[in-house]
Design a protein around this motif. Structure first.
Motif, PDB file in Angstrom:
ATOM      1  N   GLY A 170      -1.279  44.989  -0.465  1.00 60.57           N
ATOM      2  CA  GLY A 170      -2.210  45.255  -1.558  1.00 60.57           C
ATOM      3  C   GLY A 170      -3.232  46.315  -1.215  1.00 60.57           C
ATOM      4  N   GLY A 171      -4.512  45.967  -1.443  1.00 58.20           N
ATOM      5  CA  GLY A 171      -5.576  46.957  -1.328  1.00 58.20           C
ATOM      6  C   GLY A 171      -6.170  47.097   0.050  1.00 58.20           C
ATOM      7  N   GLY A 178      -1.182  49.356  -1.760  1.00 55.42           N
ATOM      8  CA  GLY A 178      -1.861  49.668  -3.017  1.00 55.42           C
ATOM      9  C   GLY A 178      -1.376  48.870  -4.207  1.00 55.42           C
ATOM     10  N   GLU A 231      -1.825  46.331  -6.762  1.00 47.89           N
ATOM     11  CA  GLU A 231      -3.100  45.811  -7.235  1.00 47.89           C
ATOM     12  C   GLU A 231      -2.999  44.345  -7.685  1.00 47.89           C
ATOM     13  OE1 GLU A 231      -0.642  47.627  -8.833  1.00 47.89           O
ATOM     14  OE2 GLU A 231      -1.823  49.111  -9.897  1.00 47.89           O
ATOM     15  N   THR A 240       2.656  51.185 -10.771  1.00 46.89           N
ATOM     16  CA  THR A 240       2.561  51.257  -9.300  1.00 46.89           C
ATOM     17  C   THR A 240       3.873  50.819  -8.657  1.00 46.89           C
ATOM     18  OG1 THR A 240       0.194  50.829  -9.370  1.00 46.89           O
ATOM     19  CG2 THR A 240       1.310  50.311  -7.298  1.00 46.89           C
ATOM     20  N   SER A 288      -0.001  38.575  -6.029  1.00 43.96           N
ATOM     21  CA  SER A 288       0.281  39.836  -6.727  1.00 43.96           C
ATOM     22  C   SER A 288       1.252  40.703  -5.942  1.00 43.96           C
ATOM     23  CB  SER A 288      -1.022  40.609  -6.978  1.00 43.96           C
ATOM     24  OG  SER A 288      -1.805  39.917  -7.924  1.00 43.96           O
TER      25      SER A 288
END
Ligand code: NZQ
Ligand code: ZN
Length: 384
Positions: free
Chosen positions: A37-38, A64, A66, A73, A96
């Protein structure tokens, strides 16, 4: 209890220091796409553990993804995976990243084009998916032991569930120590999401499915018991272990065998996330208490059972139904999660937008297929 067929092939590897077992569980020589993820995995040491465990494997990365993973994405990861001819995907993160990985897994080998319609909206019965596994860092969704995912589309502000028997992880590693770094808000979200998963499969009408009911009540009681503890101290291994396993079994299929399920709260909640970006779990808390009141006649027997068995209450039937709604509301609020959509500035305009969407889609959610656009409007109006 209705007839059922059950098979859940996910290998669960649970406990401290289990990330090191990755190499034994990925086929030798596989080229691995690691999805994340982030960046939380860089801060809490999980990335370093994964890289160490994958020594000897060819590894490429896609970061990345989200929260509420988007089609836009994920298609970039699909292109990367196709170009690199990867053999295996490893999801490292929360629900996610894992849901996104499920989409990537189905889309990489898919040759029919239009992946939104065919894979997310399920128009194609695709026959193959790239195998994948997970290192889970957030107890909440149950995605680690089920075959579903929820994908959003930025362009159209839509959010849909998808799934296929091909989309069970090969394995999921659940090391509770990876959750110590979670922000409080995500702990609260995880508790609320898992709690609501059980409620959607339990709070319907009785079919004399004793194991499923008692199991569901046990998961709810576990979440209620650990909630204040993990909200206070999320570095207690025993408490985080109980939380993590409760969240997994809340949505791994066991409690839904042969029983009706509702899922209207989730469907309405997905619209609130799609339109307003509200965290998934928070959307559930602004729907379920109102849905319970709206459907209190249909759900009466189960609401009484829930008040007695889960909350250990006594009283007349009407008192117990009222207490069931009250206790559910208080549970969310105890986590700092509001139970009114108006807390997020949501008003009549959003209610009408969701009503329109549900009218166009001719939806009929709920265990009695009676939560349609008009019922949704009524429930949401109680929340604003
Ligand atoms: O992106 P990173 O930097 O990793 O940060 C994430 C994200 O910001 C952070 N986080 C995760 N693990 C962490 C951490 N931060 C610090 N330490 C850690 N150990 O938490 C944030 C939220 O992560 P996310 O994955 O979005 O949360 P969650 O696991 O609650 O997943 C929510 C998504 O799952 C879907 C929801 O709709 C939503 O899109 N659901 C999936 C289901 C399923 N597959 O069965 C069922 C659920 O009902 C749900 O709908
Ligand atoms: Zn959920």
């Amino acid at each position: 209890m209705s007839n059922f067929t059950f098979r859940n092939p996910v290998k669960i590897i649970f406990g401290k220091d289990t990330i090191s077992q990755l190499s034994k569980n990925i086929p030798a020589g596989a080229k691995v796409l690691v999805t994340y993820g982030g960046g939380s995995i860089f801060k809490n040491g999980v990335y370093d553990q994964v890289v160490a465990a994958l020594a000897g494997f060819e590894m490429i990365e896609f970061g990345g993804i989200e929260p509420n993973p988007t089609f836009e994405t994920l298609m970039k990861a699909v292109e990367l995976g196709r170009a690199e001819k990867i053999d295996f995907i490893l999801s490292v993160g929360g629900g996610s990243v894992l849901d996104g990985t499920k989409f990537i897994s189905a889309a990489i080998p898919f040759e029919g084009g239009n992946e939104w319609e065919n894979i997310v909206l399920g128009k194609s019965r695709y026959k193959t998916a790239t195998p994948f596994g997970a290192v889970l860092t957030l107890p909440a969704t149950g995605s680690e032991m089920n075959s579903g995912g929820v994908i959003s589309r930025k362009e159209t502000h839509e959010k849909y569930g998808m799934g296929s028997p091909l989309l069970y992880p090969q394995f999921s590693i659940l090391d509770p120590t990876t959750t110590y770094s979670l922000p409080k808000v995500q702990i609260a979200n995880g508790l609320a999401d898992a709690f609501t998963h059980v409620m959607e499969q339990y709070l319907t009408y009785p079919v004399n499915a004793l194991i499923q009911d008692k199991f569901a009540e046990g998961v709810l009681k576990t979440l209620i018991e650990v909630a204040p503890k993990v909200m206070h101290d999320q570095t207690n291994y025993e408490d985080m272990s109980n939380f993590m396993w409760a969240a997994t079994v809340a949505l791994n299929g066991w409690i839904s065998l042969g029983v009706p399920s509702d899922w209207a709260t989730h469907q309405i909640g997905h619209e609130l996330t799609a339109l307003h970006g509200i965290d998934h779990a928070r959307t559930l808390a602004v729907v379920l208490p109102h849905l319970m009141r709206y459907k209190m006649d249909n759900k009466k027997a189960k609401m009484i059972q829930y008040a007695k068995e889960v909350w250990a209450l006594n009283g007349t039937d009407d008192e117990l139904v009222e207490a069931a709604i009250q206790k559910t509301t208080e549970f969310y609020e105890s986590l700092g999660i509001p139970t009114k959509a108006s807390a997020y500035g949501i008003g009549e305009e959003t209610v009408q937008e969701i009503k329109k969407r549900f009218t166009d889609r001719k939806v009929k959610y709920g265990e009695k297929s009676d939560i349609d656009a008009a019922a949704t409007e009524a429930i949401l109006r109680m929340s604003i």
